[in-house]
Write a protein that holds these residues in place. Structure first.
Motif, PDB file in Angstrom:
ATOM      1  N   PRO A 157       0.821  -1.221   0.000  1.00  0.00           N
ATOM      2  CA  PRO A 157       0.000   0.000   0.000  1.00  0.00           C
ATOM      3  C   PRO A 157       0.850   1.263   0.000  1.00  0.00           C
ATOM      4  CG  PRO A 157      -0.889  -1.606   1.543  1.00  0.00           C
ATOM      5  CD  PRO A 157       0.428  -2.153   1.084  1.00  0.00           C
ATOM      6  N   GLY A 158       0.463   2.184  -0.879  1.00  0.00           N
ATOM      7  CA  GLY A 158       1.154   3.461  -0.956  1.00  0.00           C
ATOM      8  C   GLY A 158       2.394   3.486  -1.819  1.00  0.00           C
ATOM      9  N   ILE A 159       2.784   2.365  -2.386  1.00  0.00           N
ATOM     10  CA  ILE A 159       4.023   2.307  -3.154  1.00  0.00           C
ATOM     11  C   ILE A 159       3.936   3.185  -4.403  1.00  0.00           C
ATOM     12  CG2 ILE A 159       3.367   0.282  -4.540  1.00  0.00           C
ATOM     13  CD1 ILE A 159       6.271  -0.675  -4.277  1.00  0.00           C
ATOM     14  N   PRO A 160       4.993   3.944  -4.719  1.00  0.00           N
ATOM     15  CA  PRO A 160       5.036   4.728  -5.958  1.00  0.00           C
ATOM     16  C   PRO A 160       5.750   3.946  -7.072  1.00  0.00           C
ATOM     17  CG  PRO A 160       6.724   5.522  -4.456  1.00  0.00           C
ATOM     18  CD  PRO A 160       6.067   4.342  -3.783  1.00  0.00           C
ATOM     19  N   ILE A 161       5.069   3.789  -8.201  1.00  0.00           N
ATOM     20  CA  ILE A 161       5.550   2.993  -9.331  1.00  0.00           C
ATOM     21  C   ILE A 161       5.465   3.843 -10.597  1.00  0.00           C
ATOM     22  CG2 ILE A 161       5.075   0.944 -10.764  1.00  0.00           C
ATOM     23  CD1 ILE A 161       3.861  -0.366  -8.279  1.00  0.00           C
ATOM     24  N   LEU A 162       6.394   3.637 -11.510  1.00  0.00           N
ATOM     25  CA  LEU A 162       6.361   4.297 -12.811  1.00  0.00           C
ATOM     26  C   LEU A 162       6.203   3.258 -13.912  1.00  0.00           C
ATOM     27  CD1 LEU A 162       6.805   6.780 -14.701  1.00  0.00           C
ATOM     28  CD2 LEU A 162       9.254   6.245 -14.620  1.00  0.00           C
ATOM     29  N   LEU A 163       5.229   3.472 -14.798  1.00  0.00           N
ATOM     30  CA  LEU A 163       5.094   2.707 -16.043  1.00  0.00           C
ATOM     31  C   LEU A 163       5.491   3.633 -17.176  1.00  0.00           C
ATOM     32  CD1 LEU A 163       1.578   1.035 -15.567  1.00  0.00           C
ATOM     33  CD2 LEU A 163       3.813   0.179 -14.821  1.00  0.00           C
ATOM     34  N   ALA A 164       6.400   3.198 -18.041  1.00  0.00           N
ATOM     35  CA  ALA A 164       6.948   4.118 -19.038  1.00  0.00           C
ATOM     36  C   ALA A 164       7.239   3.422 -20.360  1.00  0.00           C
ATOM     37  CB  ALA A 164       8.231   4.760 -18.506  1.00  0.00           C
ATOM     38  N   THR A 172       9.607  10.472  -6.569  1.00  0.00           N
ATOM     39  CA  THR A 172      10.243   9.542  -5.633  1.00  0.00           C
ATOM     40  C   THR A 172       9.614   8.179  -5.875  1.00  0.00           C
ATOM     41  OG1 THR A 172      10.586  11.282  -4.009  1.00  0.00           O
ATOM     42  CG2 THR A 172      10.711   9.020  -3.220  1.00  0.00           C
ATOM     43  N   LEU A 173      10.388   7.239  -6.379  1.00  0.00           N
ATOM     44  CA  LEU A 173       9.863   5.964  -6.858  1.00  0.00           C
ATOM     45  C   LEU A 173      10.477   4.794  -6.110  1.00  0.00           C
ATOM     46  CD1 LEU A 173      10.217   6.705 -10.676  1.00  0.00           C
ATOM     47  CD2 LEU A 173       8.081   6.749  -9.367  1.00  0.00           C
ATOM     48  N   ALA A 174       9.705   3.715  -6.035  1.00  0.00           N
ATOM     49  CA  ALA A 174      10.231   2.448  -5.546  1.00  0.00           C
ATOM     50  C   ALA A 174      10.455   1.472  -6.701  1.00  0.00           C
ATOM     51  CB  ALA A 174       9.283   1.828  -4.524  1.00  0.00           C
ATOM     52  N   ARG A 175       9.608   1.566  -7.719  1.00  0.00           N
ATOM     53  CA  ARG A 175       9.664   0.633  -8.837  1.00  0.00           C
ATOM     54  C   ARG A 175       9.460   1.392 -10.143  1.00  0.00           C
ATOM     55  NH1 ARG A 175       8.705  -4.784  -7.553  1.00  0.00           N
ATOM     56  NH2 ARG A 175       7.973  -5.124  -9.692  1.00  0.00           N
ATOM     57  N   ALA A 176       9.997   0.831 -11.222  1.00  0.00           N
ATOM     58  CA  ALA A 176       9.755   1.367 -12.551  1.00  0.00           C
ATOM     59  C   ALA A 176       9.713   0.214 -13.541  1.00  0.00           C
ATOM     60  CB  ALA A 176      10.846   2.358 -12.952  1.00  0.00           C
ATOM     61  N   TYR A 177       8.833   0.332 -14.519  1.00  0.00           N
ATOM     62  CA  TYR A 177       8.761  -0.634 -15.620  1.00  0.00           C
ATOM     63  C   TYR A 177       8.819   0.130 -16.928  1.00  0.00           C
ATOM     64  CZ  TYR A 177       6.675  -3.528 -19.245  1.00  0.00           C
ATOM     65  OH  TYR A 177       6.422  -4.174 -20.439  1.00  0.00           O
ATOM     66  N   ILE A 178       9.773  -0.238 -17.795  1.00  0.00           N
ATOM     67  CA  ILE A 178       9.931   0.393 -19.103  1.00  0.00           C
ATOM     68  C   ILE A 178       9.653  -0.630 -20.185  1.00  0.00           C
ATOM     69  CG2 ILE A 178      11.432   1.732 -20.610  1.00  0.00           C
ATOM     70  CD1 ILE A 178      13.172   2.297 -18.119  1.00  0.00           C
ATOM     71  N   ASP A 179       8.591  -0.422 -20.921  1.00  0.00           N
ATOM     72  CA  ASP A 179       8.241  -1.291 -22.048  1.00  0.00           C
ATOM     73  C   ASP A 179       9.003  -0.832 -23.290  1.00  0.00           C
ATOM     74  OD1 ASP A 179       6.777  -3.333 -23.347  1.00  0.00           O
ATOM     75  OD2 ASP A 179       5.287  -1.880 -24.038  1.00  0.00           O
ATOM     76  N   GLN A 180       9.340  -1.776 -24.170  1.00  0.00           N
ATOM     77  CA  GLN A 180      10.088  -1.480 -25.404  1.00  0.00           C
ATOM     78  C   GLN A 180      11.354  -0.678 -25.086  1.00  0.00           C
ATOM     79  OE1 GLN A 180       8.010  -3.835 -27.226  1.00  0.00           O
ATOM     80  NE2 GLN A 180       8.891  -2.556 -28.800  1.00  0.00           N
ATOM     81  N   ALA A 181      12.095  -1.154 -24.120  1.00  0.00           N
ATOM     82  CA  ALA A 181      13.245  -0.394 -23.618  1.00  0.00           C
ATOM     83  C   ALA A 181      14.386  -0.301 -24.617  1.00  0.00           C
ATOM     84  CB  ALA A 181      13.750  -1.031 -22.318  1.00  0.00           C
ATOM     85  N   LEU A 235      17.349   6.855 -14.493  1.00  0.00           N
ATOM     86  CA  LEU A 235      16.105   6.400 -13.872  1.00  0.00           C
ATOM     87  C   LEU A 235      16.373   5.310 -12.843  1.00  0.00           C
ATOM     88  CD1 LEU A 235      13.053   6.426 -13.613  1.00  0.00           C
ATOM     89  CD2 LEU A 235      12.922   4.962 -15.647  1.00  0.00           C
ATOM     90  N   ALA A 236      17.214   4.344 -13.186  1.00  0.00           N
ATOM     91  CA  ALA A 236      17.525   3.261 -12.255  1.00  0.00           C
ATOM     92  C   ALA A 236      18.139   3.794 -10.971  1.00  0.00           C
ATOM     93  CB  ALA A 236      18.467   2.252 -12.917  1.00  0.00           C
ATOM     94  N   GLY A 237      18.917   4.848 -11.086  1.00  0.00           N
ATOM     95  CA  GLY A 237      19.557   5.418  -9.923  1.00  0.00           C
ATOM     96  C   GLY A 237      18.640   6.236  -9.041  1.00  0.00           C
ATOM     97  N   ARG A 238      17.422   6.477  -9.485  1.00  0.00           N
ATOM     98  CA  ARG A 238      16.491   7.311  -8.738  1.00  0.00           C
ATOM     99  C   ARG A 238      15.453   6.508  -7.951  1.00  0.00           C
ATOM    100  NH1 ARG A 238      16.368  12.697  -9.566  1.00  0.00           N
ATOM    101  NH2 ARG A 238      18.035  13.480 -10.899  1.00  0.00           N
ATOM    102  N   LEU A 239      15.590   5.214  -7.901  1.00  0.00           N
ATOM    103  CA  LEU A 239      14.682   4.414  -7.087  1.00  0.00           C
ATOM    104  C   LEU A 239      15.095   4.567  -5.628  1.00  0.00           C
ATOM    105  CD1 LEU A 239      14.446   1.172  -9.250  1.00  0.00           C
ATOM    106  CD2 LEU A 239      13.042   3.233  -9.378  1.00  0.00           C
ATOM    107  N   SER A 240      14.313   5.305  -4.871  1.00  0.00           N
ATOM    108  CA  SER A 240      14.758   5.675  -3.528  1.00  0.00           C
ATOM    109  C   SER A 240      13.634   5.800  -2.511  1.00  0.00           C
ATOM    110  CB  SER A 240      15.516   7.010  -3.587  1.00  0.00           C
ATOM    111  OG  SER A 240      14.680   8.035  -4.117  1.00  0.00           O
ATOM    112  N   ALA A 241      12.409   5.450  -2.873  1.00  0.00           N
ATOM    113  CA  ALA A 241      11.293   5.619  -1.938  1.00  0.00           C
ATOM    114  C   ALA A 241      11.540   4.796  -0.674  1.00  0.00           C
ATOM    115  CB  ALA A 241       9.983   5.206  -2.585  1.00  0.00           C
ATOM    116  N   PRO A 242      11.512   5.418   0.494  1.00  0.00           N
ATOM    117  CA  PRO A 242      11.796   4.688   1.736  1.00  0.00           C
ATOM    118  C   PRO A 242      10.674   3.721   2.098  1.00  0.00           C
ATOM    119  CG  PRO A 242      11.112   6.941   2.214  1.00  0.00           C
ATOM    120  CD  PRO A 242      11.255   6.850   0.729  1.00  0.00           C
TER     121      PRO A 242
END
Length: 206
Positions: free
Chosen positions: A54-61, A125-134, A145-152
Motif C-alpha cells: 500500500p502506498g508504493i510509488p511505481i512508474l510505467l513508461a 520519488t519511486l520504488a519501482r519502474a517498468y519500461i516497455d520497449q526499452a 532512472l535506475a539510480g532514482r529508485l529511492s522511496a523509503p
C-alpha cells in the motif's frame, strides 16, 4: 486472471514466465520476441506490487508519450479492470491511484527539450519502474532512472521488456545472458513460451 475482493491478485504463468514473475532482483530484463507475453507479465508484476505494498510509488513508461498512452496505458487499465481493481486518475500529476493508496505514474520518457533530458521523471520519488520497449531508450536515461529508485520503506526494482537486441546494444552489455552481472537478471522469452495464450495459427505465421 483471478482476483478476490480484497488484496490478492494472480495471473497463472508457466515456464520462464513463472520463474520471472516473483523475481526481486533490483534490475530485471525480460526480453523476447513479439507475442511472447512479456508486457502482460511485466504489468502483472507491477499490479501485484501495487496491491501488496500500500502506498508504493511505481512508474510505467515507454520512450514516447504516444507509446505509453496509446499502447501501455490501455493494457494496464484493462488488466486492473479484469482484476477488479478500480483506478482513480490524477491528471495533474499523471498517475493512477489504487484503493490502497498506491500510485502508478505513467510517462513517456522522451523530453522535448534536450537540455531537460531527465525532466519526465525528475522530482518523482519511486520504488519501482517498468519500461516497455526499452530498446528505444538511450542508455544514459536508463541509468539515470535506475539510480532514482529511492522511496523509503519499499524494495526497489526496475524492469525492462525490450524486443531481442543485438550484442552491441547497451541492454546486452548491462544484462549478460549468463546472468554474471551483480544485481541484474536476464530472462529470455520466446513466442513458444506463450503458445498457450495464442491461437494455433499465430506461431507458424510468425
Amino acid at each position: 486472471m483471478t482476483a478476490d475482493a480484497s488484496t490478492e491478485y494472480r495471473l497463472v504463468f508457466r515456464g520462464v514466465h513463472a520463474r520471472a514473475y516473483p523475481d526481486t532482483t533490483r534490475e530485471v530484463d525480460i526480453e523476447g520476441a513479439i507475442r511472447a507475453g512479456k508486457t502482460t507479465l511485466c504489468l502483472a508484476r507491477e499490479l501485484q506490487a501495487a496491491i501488496d505494498c500500500p502506498g508504493i510509488p511505481i512508474l510505467l513508461a515507454r520512450w514516447t508519450d504516444t507509446g505509453v498512452y496509446g499502447l501501455l496505458v490501455p493494457l494496464w487499465r484493462q488488466m486492473c479492470e479484469s482484476a477488479g481493481e478500480p483506478l482513480k486518475w490524477h491528471s495533474d500529476e499523471e498517475y493512477h491511484e489504487l484503493r490502497n493508496g498506491s500510485r502508478v505514474y505513467v510517462r513517456g520518457l522522451k523530453a522535448q527539450d534536450v537540455t531537460l533530458r531527465y525532466s519526465k521523471f525528475r522530482g518523482l520519488t519511486l520504488a519501482r519502474a517498468y519500461i516497455d520497449q526499452a530498446e528505444e531508450l538511450p542508455h544514459d536515461v536508463y541509468l539515470e532512472l535506475a539510480g532514482r529508485l529511492s522511496a523509503p520503506g519499499y524494495a526497489h526494482q526496475i524492469t525492462i521488456s525490450p524486443q531481442s537486441v543485438s550484442e552491441d546494444h547497451w541492454i546486452a552489455k548491462e544484462f549478460p545472458v549468463d546472468n554474471s552481472a551483480a544485481h541484474r537478471r536476464y530472462y529470455a522469452l520466446s513466442v513458444r513460451d506463450n503458445a498457450h495464450n495464442l491461437s494455433p495459427e499465430v506461431i507458424p505465421a510468425l
